[in-house]
Scaffold this active site. Structure first.
Site, short mmCIF file in Angstrom:
data_model
loop_
_atom_site.label_atom_id
_atom_site.label_comp_id
_atom_site.label_asym_id
_atom_site.label_seq_id
_atom_site.Cartn_x
_atom_site.Cartn_y
_atom_site.Cartn_z
CG ASP A 55 17.59 -40.23 -8.23
OD1 ASP A 55 16.85 -41.28 -8.13
OD2 ASP A 55 18.23 -39.65 -8.95
CE1 TYR A 60 23.01 -39.09 -12.26
CE2 TYR A 60 22.13 -39.47 -10.52
CZ TYR A 60 22.18 -39.11 -11.40
OH TYR A 60 20.64 -38.74 -12.21
CE LYS A 85 17.91 -41.55 -11.85
NZ LYS A 85 18.29 -40.86 -11.06
CG HIS A 120 19.97 -42.17 -16.78
ND1 HIS A 120 21.56 -42.18 -16.06
CD2 HIS A 120 19.71 -40.92 -16.78
CE1 HIS A 120 21.60 -41.29 -15.12
NE2 HIS A 120 20.64 -40.22 -15.63
P1 NDP Z 1 16.65 -28.93 -8.06
O1 NDP Z 1 15.88 -28.63 -8.78
O2 NDP Z 1 15.61 -29.72 -6.49
O3 NDP Z 1 18.35 -28.55 -6.92
C1 NDP Z 1 18.65 -28.97 -6.04
C2 NDP Z 1 19.62 -27.61 -5.95
O4 NDP Z 1 19.34 -26.32 -6.22
C3 NDP Z 1 20.48 -28.01 -4.76
O5 NDP Z 1 22.25 -27.83 -5.51
C4 NDP Z 1 20.68 -26.74 -4.49
O6 NDP Z 1 21.84 -25.87 -3.86
C5 NDP Z 1 19.96 -25.39 -4.93
N1 NDP Z 1 19.07 -24.74 -4.23
C6 NDP Z 1 18.02 -25.36 -3.78
N2 NDP Z 1 17.27 -24.70 -2.87
C7 NDP Z 1 17.76 -23.17 -3.86
C8 NDP Z 1 17.31 -21.51 -3.30
N3 NDP Z 1 16.70 -21.48 -2.76
N4 NDP Z 1 18.66 -20.74 -4.42
C9 NDP Z 1 19.71 -21.44 -4.79
N5 NDP Z 1 19.78 -22.47 -5.15
C10 NDP Z 1 18.85 -23.70 -4.40
O7 NDP Z 1 17.01 -30.40 -8.22
P2 NDP Z 1 18.37 -31.16 -9.12
O8 NDP Z 1 18.42 -30.40 -10.99
O9 NDP Z 1 19.59 -30.57 -8.57
O10 NDP Z 1 18.33 -32.42 -9.86
C11 NDP Z 1 17.98 -33.04 -8.35
C12 NDP Z 1 18.70 -34.64 -9.05
O11 NDP Z 1 17.31 -35.59 -9.07
C13 NDP Z 1 20.62 -35.30 -9.08
O12 NDP Z 1 20.83 -35.06 -7.86
C14 NDP Z 1 19.78 -36.36 -9.34
O13 NDP Z 1 20.29 -37.16 -8.85
C15 NDP Z 1 18.44 -36.49 -10.45
N6 NDP Z 1 18.44 -36.17 -11.65
C16 NDP Z 1 18.51 -36.93 -12.29
C17 NDP Z 1 18.34 -36.74 -13.97
C18 NDP Z 1 18.04 -38.17 -15.17
O14 NDP Z 1 18.65 -37.76 -16.34
N7 NDP Z 1 17.31 -38.88 -14.77
C19 NDP Z 1 19.31 -35.75 -14.96
C20 NDP Z 1 19.26 -34.81 -13.96
C21 NDP Z 1 19.06 -34.93 -12.03
P3 NDP Z 1 22.48 -26.14 -2.10
O15 NDP Z 1 23.41 -27.60 -2.37
O16 NDP Z 1 23.46 -24.94 -2.21
O17 NDP Z 1 21.55 -25.95 -1.35
#
Ligand code: NDP
Length: 299
Positions: A55, A60, A85, A120
């Site tokens: 994605d 980004y 996006k 987006h």
């Molecule tokens: P998640 O809610 O799945 O969070 C992922 C993050 O959680 C990672 O940074 C990971 O860090 C951390 N993590 C996983 N397991 C644990 C745990 N047990 N304890 C603590 N931390 C943990 O997703 P995101 O919010 O990061 O979003 C994912 C993707 O969605 C983005 O990268 C993007 O591509 C997309 N997105 C799209 C948006 C839009 O407007 N369309 C807006 C926001 C996101 P670690 O590296 O330490 O494992």
């Protein structure tokens, strides 16, 4: 939209791998020019471990990293699903159409097409961008007709935003709406999940792990802990599996190999329908929103 093994089938008959690997959030690098080699290496690892759904998004600024990783990985481009996006801009409006923006992205991605191109956010107006939402959609349809985009969709759209497009009688309907979705935010905007399902639009969930990463200490903690014990999984895996079982495709991310592997392992177990219901019910007693919280359409 339902899960068929390891893929969801879209309304246009294309398939999409059931878990997406995000290159936004922790990898977001708008305004930074150097290549993030850590992201390239992590993406290569993720792809080679089986994450074939990447994605991305123009805002980004990770297109070059995605392109590099695809070249370096052992998996053929045609077996990888790439999303990009179109960014309409917030303070600085994007005057470039989706058609022109995607062409620029493809050259950074070093790809001939993307599998999915989303608008987006719905914040597009003639006044701000020089074209309205329907004209932006028409511009994306042209990309589909030319084969540069296989499927077209939207992100952060409300029911009303989607209806604006559907009422224009589009040649290609949106097949995806990517929104924030987690057990603590089961509708980013009123009725959006039910409406999408009724209209053949797959919901993709970003921020699916919010209840654990940002809102720990809530009513779901003990439920997740006991299910994790029962299935010998982590609480993250239980939450991601819940997303899948509700007919929604999770988009997550990680910098850690162990976690990347564990995300893929959500495809080899199932929760019972009572357990899915329990997470939905307990989750709905708390609301936690991470993104776009200062935008009135999401109140
Ligand atoms: P998640 O809610 O799945 O969070 C992922 C993050 O959680 C990672 O940074 C990971 O860090 C951390 N993590 C996983 N397991 C644990 C745990 N047990 N304890 C603590 N931390 C943990 O997703 P995101 O919010 O990061 O979003 C994912 C993707 O969605 C983005 O990268 C993007 O591509 C997309 N997105 C799209 C948006 C839009 O407007 N369309 C807006 C926001 C996101 P670690 O590296 O330490 O494992």
């Amino acid at each position: 939209m339902s899960l068929h093994g390891k893929v969801f089938k879209l309304a246009n008959e294309h398939t999409i791998p059931a878990v997406g690997y995000g290159t936004g959030t922790k990898w977001y690098k708008a305004g930074v020019n150097e290549l993030d080699t850590n992201l390239v290496n992590t993406l290569v690892k993720a792809i080679d471990l089986g994450f074939t759904h990447i994605d991305g998004a123009e805002v980004y600024n990770t297109n070059e990293e995605i392109g590099e990783a695809i070249i370096k990985s052992k998996v053929k481009r045609d077996n990888i699903f790439v999303t990009s996006k179109y960014w309409p801009g917030v303070d600085e409006p994007n005057k470039q159409t989706p058609y022109d923006s995607l062409k620029a992205s493809l050259s950074k991605l070093k790809l001939e097409y993307v599998d999915l191109y989303l608008i987006h956010t719905p914040f597009i107006t003639k006044e701000k961008n020089g074209f309205d939402l329907v004209e932006a959609w028409n511009s994306i349809e042209k990309l589909v007709d030319e084969g540069l985009v296989k499927s077209a969709g939207v992100s952060n759209f409300t029911v009303e935003n989607i209806e604006t497009i559907l009422k224009s009688n589009p040649k290609h309907k949106p097949v995806v709406n990517q929104i924030e979705y987690s057990a603590y935010l089961q509708n980013q905007t009123p009725n959006i999940v039910k409406f999408a399902k009724e209209n053949g639009i797959l919901i993709e969930a970003y921020g699916p792990l919010g209840p654990l990463t940002k809102a720990k200490g809530g009513p779901l903690d003990s439920v997740l802990e006991s299910l994790a014990k029962k299935y010998n999984k982590t609480d993250s895996q239980i939450l991601l599996r819940w997303v899948l079982e509700t007919g929604v495709l999770p988009v997550t991310t990680s910098s850690k190999e162990e976690r990347i592997k564990s995300y893929l392992d959500i495809l080899n177990f199932e929760l019972t329908s009572d357990e899915v219901k329990q997470i939905s019910e307990v989750g709905s007693t708390k609301t936690y929103r991470q993104f776009f919280s200062n935008y009135s359409i999401y109140d």
